[in-house]
Design an enzyme around this catalytic site. Structure first.
Site, short mmCIF file in Angstrom:
data_model
loop_
_atom_site.label_atom_id
_atom_site.label_comp_id
_atom_site.label_asym_id
_atom_site.label_seq_id
_atom_site.Cartn_x
_atom_site.Cartn_y
_atom_site.Cartn_z
CB ALA A 22 40.85 41.80 -33.33
CE1 TYR A 176 36.89 52.91 -20.82
CE2 TYR A 176 38.21 54.63 -19.81
CZ TYR A 176 38.09 53.57 -20.69
OH TYR A 176 39.19 53.15 -21.41
#
Length: 311
Positions: A22, A176
């Site tokens: 965050a 990924y």
């Protein structure tokens, strides 16, 4: 059909949210919007200095949230850090947003426990975190786990379950994509198990489309600035939507009262690259229940975190 925006977020007063990664980008915008709506928000960040700066920015942007936001250390690439974070979490949790991630490292790297870095961070770290925090979520009616995947999950191969650590062969994009496919499997398997248990918690997925954040450049530049990294940075600047827009699918998954467990949200535009959040759909591979169960069992073995939900 009206476009869903942060103005549609219902009051979050009295609710506690944890958002991983965050300190910037999607995670920061998610935390900021939740705090603006009245939630108490824990910014779970690997870099303490960047996390502290994010809290300062958030408090400046939302002054009345000053006593409702905090930063705490969490390194998803280290299961000891995940365990410490969960052990130090007191009180109940209404919302866990599994947002943090790393993308397309040029060369194969490993986490503190020896897992391939993208699979270990993007999936295993969040799997362990969710499992360890689940008792606190289960005690809160209306609680949610939101796991952020990617349109790149469409390129993930179920066959990589035979080599989840990319030990036989390593490709930055393949690793990924597989980690994001794992996010899809985890979201749906967690939903199935929560439903079977009659739990008050739901599991929901989201993806940001193509969003201009540092995710597209940090990973490719891990071994130094290369031509690939420069191309990625240029393309992201030109084509990527804002991080505030990219955070909307996660925010809708986290707060829209109409959302159901097992749903998946992404941008409404062509290719799901940009736009306001709408229901999206995982690929057929992403919805493969047998593969999801296999991943779940392997994740419990690797992390040594057993999630007490059965189907």
């Amino acid at each position: 059909m009206a476009r869903w925006t942060t103005a549609d977020i219902p009051a979050q007063d009295g609710r506690t949210a944890i958002v991983t990664g965050a300190n910037s980008g999607l995670g920061y915008r998610t935390a900021e919007a939740l705090a603006r709506a009245g939630a108490s928000v824990v910014l779970a960040c690997r870099n303490a200095e960047k996390g502290a700066d994010a809290v300062r920015r958030l408090k400046a942007a939302v002054p009345d949230a000053a006593d409702r936001v905090e930063v705490r250390s969490l390194d998803l690439a280290d299961l000891d850090s995940v365990r410490a974070f969960a052990a130090a979490t007191t009180g109940l949790v209404d919302l866990l947003v599994n947002n943090a991630g790393i993308m397309t490292l040029p060369t194969r790297r490993t986490t503190a426990q020896g897992f391939e870095m993208q699979f270990g961070t993007n999936h295993l770290g969040h799997f362990a975190l969710t499992g360890l925090l689940l008792p606190r979520l289960l005690d809160r009616p209306g609680s949610r786990v939101v796991t952020v995947s990617s349109i790149m999950h469409k390129r993930g191969k179920a066959s990589q379950l035979d080599d989840p650590q990319s030990e036989r062969a390593y490709s930055p994009a393949a690793a990924y994509s597989f980690s994001k496919l794992a996010n899809a499997w985890f979201t749906l398997e967690l939903d199935r198990r929560l439903r079977a248990a009659g739990a008050p918690t739901i599991s929901v997925g989201a993806h940001p489309g193509y969003t201009a954040t540092n995710l597209q450049t940090t990973g490719p530049q891990a071994d130094g600035v290369t031509i690939v990294a420069r191309v990625m940075a240029a393309a992201t600047t030109v084509l990527g939507q804002s991080d505030a827009m990219g955070a909307l699918p996660s925010l809708r998954a986290a707060t829209d009262p109409a959302v159901q467990g097992g749903e998946y949200y992404g941008p409404s535009g062509p290719g799901e690259l940009r736009g306001h959040p709408v229901r999206a759909k995982y690929t057929a591979t992403g919805r493969d229940q047998a593969a999801a169960r296999r991943l779940w069992e392997e994740s419990e073995r690797l992390t040594e975190v057993t999630i007490p939900l059965t189907v």
